[in-house]
Enzyme design. Sequence first.
Site, PDB file in Angstrom:
ATOM      1  N   ASP A  30      -1.691   6.513  -8.157  1.00 59.74           N
ATOM      2  CA  ASP A  30      -2.086   7.121  -9.430  1.00 59.74           C
ATOM      3  C   ASP A  30      -2.594   8.542  -9.196  1.00 59.74           C
ATOM      4  O   ASP A  30      -3.027   8.891  -8.096  1.00 59.74           O
ATOM      5  CB  ASP A  30      -3.208   6.311 -10.091  1.00 59.74           C
TER       6      ASP A  30
HETATM    7  N1  URA Z   1      -3.273   0.334  -7.351  1.00 54.15           N
HETATM    8  C1  URA Z   1      -3.701   1.101  -8.368  1.00 54.15           C
HETATM    9  O1  URA Z   1      -4.242   0.606  -9.336  1.00 54.15           O
HETATM   10  N2  URA Z   1      -3.524   2.441  -8.274  1.00 54.15           N
HETATM   11  C2  URA Z   1      -2.965   3.040  -7.210  1.00 54.15           C
HETATM   12  O2  URA Z   1      -2.854   4.270  -7.173  1.00 54.15           O
HETATM   13  C3  URA Z   1      -2.527   2.224  -6.145  1.00 54.15           C
HETATM   14  C4  URA Z   1      -2.695   0.875  -6.238  1.00 54.15           C
END
Ligand code: URA
Length: 237
Positions: free
Chosen positions: A103
């Site tokens: 993310d």
């Molecule tokens: N899980 C998430 O919620 N976000 C990420 O960036 C990676 C794994």
Amino acid sequence: MRLDEILFSQGFGSRRECAGLLARRLVRVSGKVEADPAADFEPAGLQFEVEGQAWTCYSKALVLLHKPGGYECSQKPKHWPSVLLLLPPPLRQRGVQPVGRLDQDTTGLLLLTDDGTLIHRLTSPKHHVPKVYEVGCDRPVDAEQVRQLLHGVVLDDDPLPVRAEGCEATGERSLRLTLVQGKYHQVKRMVAAVGNHCLSLHRSTFGALTLDDGPAPGQWRFVTDAERALLMAKPPR
Ligand code: URA
């Protein structure tokens, strides 16, 4: 292989641009300026420099980026710059893409490659490549949350429970989670499913690779052949 072909294969522009780099004496092999486009070298693993930057020749690139917050993993980002902007143009030119996504606000270890087979191999849950996430939580972590995360929680897009391969509290409000799948927002949704809330997320490990010896946030490096072999090795189950 001709040196101009090697440069071309590594993303240094059109054949004409690669010839231009050589003619302008900007390429060094073994520390020595090499200006002959027809100079013959074994490409695999060749170490060279272009405008002072060190490169290693790989038929398929695999790089490790320490992703900072504030970057999207998409090639066409919507709100934040793309992580691809953190890589030099030759790697972008080769079409490297993230191996799975982190993310925008997640930091840590991100692999990128131009090898589609490798992306599949490293992201398929069948191959069980473990990824370790350090999670900062809004509320205190208790034994019941850890138990549920290890036992399995149901997320809203799938009736089958997903479970963490490993989970431990690392502080009053922090967790270390090991996952072998890579579902959308998986860590955040799993943590929410046990009644907590993820405030910060950092991926410290991808298979056998860690960020222990760098690079620093925003920096990248090539994954070596030895590390590639470790990544491909079947983890003990
Ligand atoms: N899980 C998430 O919620 N976000 C990420 O960036 C990676 C794994």
